[in-house]
Design a protein around this motif. Structure first.
Motif: not given
Lengths: 183, 777
Positions: A63, A69, A117-121, A123, A153, A155-159, B30, B37, B199, B504, B685
């Motif tokens: 990324a 990242c 997992v949301q967008c998964g990039f 992951t 990093l 950006r989707c899940t807040g960790y 994923k 992607f 990302l 997502g 976040t």
């Protein structure tokens, strides 16, 4: 999807190399990738990330290409590295492991169940960092898991789902080990 | 809009599958890395593109020299403005942006040319060889200066993208009279330029088609709106521009606009070859529109007992040089500038200005985030002035069912549980407070500065802040809104076809869940989204589960009814004796699998098209507000949220650490609670990022921090646990009573953190992100 003919023979590469280009003198390196002896084509300025992706190993994403990242994390000779920062040429003879061989079923299940997992990039890089952290001597708790994942990093899940999944797998594996089960 | 104010909670029915945290089909691939992607897509023989960009925020293009680039190794073609077959512009609301700089560059990073070569590296290197002679002009970077009467135009359309005035409950005939109350507070608030920072960088592949058209495999938030713009610029029929949704690495509003799509299409059409490009992070930061920086002047008047009397707000948003979504973002900022409060007199004026800063557009919360920071900060000023607890002051003034919305006068329906949100958020247990002496000292990693071990803990003060957020879901302001979906029943189960973009958030899973629940638990697969499917609108505005969920539910119900009718006819039983069950179909008490049923009945069960249903769902109608006052039914309904933040501040260092964010969110009805929680955690976040770190810094129009080294995203070590409560009061207009879940978490989390920092430090905290300089010295 149809594609036209490839009159000038550039089809082999997905992004990086061109045998006719003096700027990119192509080298071939051998390494062990996810347990398999593998030859990769690369050029002097190219990262391991690019060499992997050019070879069609797109499991490893990227990324930022500047080591910030963590999405391109792989294990090189047992150490987790950002593959975007490692010249492919110096990986000749190395053992490289990606998400493909590092992922274990319990972690996959836990990540899915905890909504990690949301967008998964991010992951695949998360999996690599998590498997490294899970092998540590001390049990992981929220704090140590967060520190271990601070280089990745998302950006989707807040960790939170990621951290909860890793802590739960750590506890399960340690229980299994203390019960005498094979890790 | 429903006029009934009955407690719809009484009428809630249990629906199989709805409300269950079902597994998402996209998640296993994923996790194991096999998911494709958009930048993983490749075809043999493809070429690669690189974008030449303006280095100046404002400059006249004197000469473009592509000769050196054309002769560089591997270069096949250089696409310029001369290759664009029309004079059409892009822009999905106002078409005002040229495909390439046309006479004058208006921001750093504006595309100038597109170099096509055999490899990505060759394209990048050749892009550096494109020579451009510029006449550099003085950029206009202060939005207030851009709005001055004598300011030079940033764009031929003038410097005001949109101005909106909302007026309600004027106390006398003079709209310019000074509003007074027993207590009046004033504040000026600013918010930064937040980047979506998804990302997965922009990446797409264009393939020339035999009919002279083009196919794009890409990651976008809205296939058909992209298609419309691309076709217009290329001078093609819309059906000649085919879009296929690929895997997306996040969006958050940042993929609503055109970036590389037209360049790639031109390249494919001009070379006759597939062409791909992937942006690097540095250019991704420049390429897509981001959250508008805002400057907001507020006056809030109240009685001594805390009853709000009036609010005045003057908002200026920095739109950058092109309109993007500035118009509706400004509408959202203005309509939510008074928060979720009962206020009899409201005066709001908002303007979105053109400047030579980066283009601003959509980001999660869409103008309402900025307004929330303004109004909530001002409410806290009033609470301090009156000596009333900020939570109690909000309790006394929030709107509820049957009230009129403060900025539009629109009647509020039964789903407006503000008091419940406040009370349930406030009731979430507080974290341990080490300074109270009742627990161990914090681990050094948990002090401000985190794993950098910057703080020794002696200067740490703790503050608690509270804020409420409100925003509409769906488009509103009279924009026609619909979504189309098709459901087909096959021997293997149901297939859903929809153009809704998976960004997502899990819309694929949600549409499958809704179809399955509607079809008695039937297994469902969702086809890849393409422009061949009917229009679904964008995955934005917290709208897609409502809109496409409703369309899928209708189509599934119709297809299911046809299956039941067909089985009844074929087997000679009454339709009442046929029921859809997870295993297949129950016919007169006997369960048959779908495959068995289809085999047994043969063609009798499936005359052509019999088991396919396409449905169009139209959203409840909204209207553009009155031209002078903005009053009217401008929204379908609203989402509400409460946030409470606990923040530790090292007052010597000016560093902050968020200890806890607690939230109660109005979700109507959670279709998949795990995924709703996921939206809440992710949005908070991003709210922490805007509060403490995230600002794309444009100095004299030049972005100085367009990298992940310099633009700081929150990491796992920076963010705390979030404690979230879902409050479910169904919206009677929505399918299943659901509300949008994407944006509320981003609305007031930022404002609650700023409030906590104020309490910890006693500082005014007039802007976010909060800099150390704002807290020390």
């Amino acid at each position: 999807m149809t594609s036209p003919d490839d009159p000038d023979g550039a089809a082999a590469s997905t992004s990086g190399t061109d045998p006719g280009d003096p700027f990119t003198s192509v080298s071939e390196i051998g390494l062990t990738l996810d347990g398999m002896p593998t030859m990769l084509h690369t050029t002097p300025g190219s990262s391991l990330l690019r060499a992997l992706r050019d070879a069609g190993c797109t499991e490893t994403t990227g990324a930022c290409e500047q080591g910030e990242c963590g999405s391109c994390s792989v294990e090189i000779d047992g150490r987790v590295e950002c593959s975007c920062l490692v010249p492919a040429l110096i990986c000749s003879g190395s053992t490289v492991r990606t998400v493909r061989s590092l992922l274990r079923d319990d972690l996959a299940t836990a990540l899915a169940e905890h909504g990690a997992v949301q967008c998964g990039f991010c992951t695949p890089g998360i999996v690599v960092a998590a498997e490294a952290a899970l092998g540590g001597e001390k049990p992981l708790d929220e704090l140590t898991a967060r520190e271990a994942l601070a280089g990745n990093l998302c950006r989707c899940t807040g960790y939170q789902g990621i951290i909860d999944a890793i802590v739960s797998v750590d506890a399960q594996r340690r229980t299994a080990t203390s019960d005498g089960a094979v890790r | 809009m429903s006029d009934t104010l009955t407690d719809v909670r009484q009428h809630r029915r249990a629906i199989a599958g709805i409300g269950e945290s079902v597994a998402r089909p996209d998640v296993p691939p994923k996790i194991d890395g096999s998911f494709e992607f958009s930048n993983d897509v490749s075809v043999p023989g493809m070429l690669f593109g690189a974008t030449v960009r303006s280095p100046h925020p404002r400059a006249r293009l004197i000469e473009l020299d592509i000769a050196s680039a054309l002769t560089a190794t591997g270069v096949v073609r250089v696409i310029t403005l001369d290759d664009v077959p029309t004079t059409a512009r892009t822009g999905h609301i106002t078409a005002d942006e040229p495909v390439f700089v046309d006479g004058e560059a208006r921001y750093v990073g504006e595309p100038v040319a597109f170099v096509v070569a055999r490899t990505q590296e060759q394209a990048w290197r050749a892009a550096d060889l494109v020579r451009v002679a510029w006449e550099v002009l003085e950029p206009i970077v202060d939005p207030a200066a851009a709005l001055a009467a004598d300011a030079p135009f940033v764009h031929p359309a003038g410097n005001v993208i949109r101005e909106l005035v909302l007026r309600r409950g004027e106390p006398d005939d003079d709209p310019n009279s000074t509003l007074e109350a027993e207590v009046v507070v004033e504040g000026v608030w600013e918010t930064g330029r937040q980047d979506q920072a998804f990302l997965g960088p922009e990446s797409a592949l264009a393939l020339p088609d035999v009919d002279g058209g083009v196919t794009l495999v890409l990651a976008t938030q809205d296939l058909h709106t992209d298609q419309h713009q691309i076709a217009a610029v290329l001078g093609l029929e819309e059906q000649q521009v085919r879009l296929v949704m690929s895997g997306i690495g996040g969006a958050f509003g940042g993929r609503e606009d055109i970036t590389c799509q037209v360049h790639l299409a031109l390249a494919a059409l001009n070379t006759g070859r597939p062409v791909k490009t992937t942006y690097r992070r540095g250019e991704s930061f420049l390429a897509h529109p981001k959250r508008h920086p805002a400057r907001m002047r507020y006056r809030l008047g109240a009685d001594r007992d805390g009853t709000f009397r009036f609010v005045e707000a003057d908002l200026v948003l920095d739109g950058g040089p092109y309109a993007s979504t500035s118009g509706p973002v400004l509408g959202s900022a203005c309509y939510f500038a008074a928060g979720p409060y009962r206020i009899p007199t409201v005066r709001v004026r908002g303007r979105a200005a053109r400047t030579n800063n980066p283009v601003s557009g959509a980001m999660r919360g869409f103008g309402a985030v900025q307004a929330c920071f303004g109004v909530e900060s001002t409410v806290d000023l009033l609470a301090a002035e009156l000596g009333i607890c900020p939570i109690e002051l909000r309790r006394r003034n929030v709107i509820g069912p049957g009230d009129e919305f403060p900025t539009s006068g629109q009647r509020i329906g039964p789903s407006a549980p503000l008091l419940e949100l406040i009370d349930r958020c406030a009731a979430i247990p507080m974290p341990d407070d080490p300074s109270a002496g009742d627990t161990e000292p914090l681990h050094p990693y948990l002090l401000p500065g985190g794993t950098g071990l910057t703080s020794d803990g002696t200067g740490v003060r703790r503050g608690v802040g509270f804020a409420l957020g409100v925003k509409n879901h769906l488009y509103g302001e009279g924009v026609p809104e619909w979504s189309v979906a098709t459901v087909t029943i096959t021997p293997q189960g149901a297939m859903v076809r929809s153009a809704a973009a998976e960004v997502g958030q899990g819309i694929i899973s949600t549409l499958a869940q809704i179809a399955s629940a509607t079809l008695g638990g039937m297994p469902v697969t969702v086809e890849p989204a393409t422009t061949e499917a009917g229009y679904a609108g964008s995955s934005s505005a917290s709208r897609q589960t409502w809109m496409s969920g409703a369309a899928v539910r209708q189509a599934a119900a119709e297809a299911g009814a046809r299956l039941i009718g067909s089985v009844a006819r074929s087997t000679g039983v009454s339709p009442d004796e046929v029921r859809l069950v997870p295993e297949g179909v129950e016919v007169a008490g006997e369960i048959k699998g779908l495959a068995e049923l289809f085999r047994g009945l043969g063609d009798a069960i499936t005359p052509t098209g019999e088991l396919t249903a396409t449905s169009e769902y139209r959203a409840p109608t909204t209207h553009r507000g009155d031209p002078t006052s903005g009053q009217g039914d401008v929204h379908v309904s609203w989402m509400f949220v409460a946030h409470r933040a606990v923040v530790d501040v090292d007052v010597d260092l000016g560093l902050c650490r968020v200890v806890q964010v607690a939230t109660a969110q109005d979700v109507g009805r959670a279709i998949n609670p795990r995924e709703v929680h996921g939206q809440i955690l992710g949005g908070i976040t991003q709210g922490i990022g805007l509060a403490l770190n995230e600002h794309l810094d444009s100095r004299a129009g030049r972005v100085v921090n367009n990298s992940f080294t310099d633009y700081l995203l929150p990491t796992a070590a920076d963010v705390p646990r979030v404690d979230a409560v879902l409050v479910e009061v169904p919206d009677p207009d929505a399918p299943f009573g659901l509300k949008g879940a994407g944006e509320p978490s981003a609305l007031s989390s930022t404002a609650s953190i700023a409030a906590a920092v104020r309490e910890a430090t006693g500082r005014s905290v007039p802007r976010v992100p909060i800099r150390p300089d704002d807290l020390v010295g």
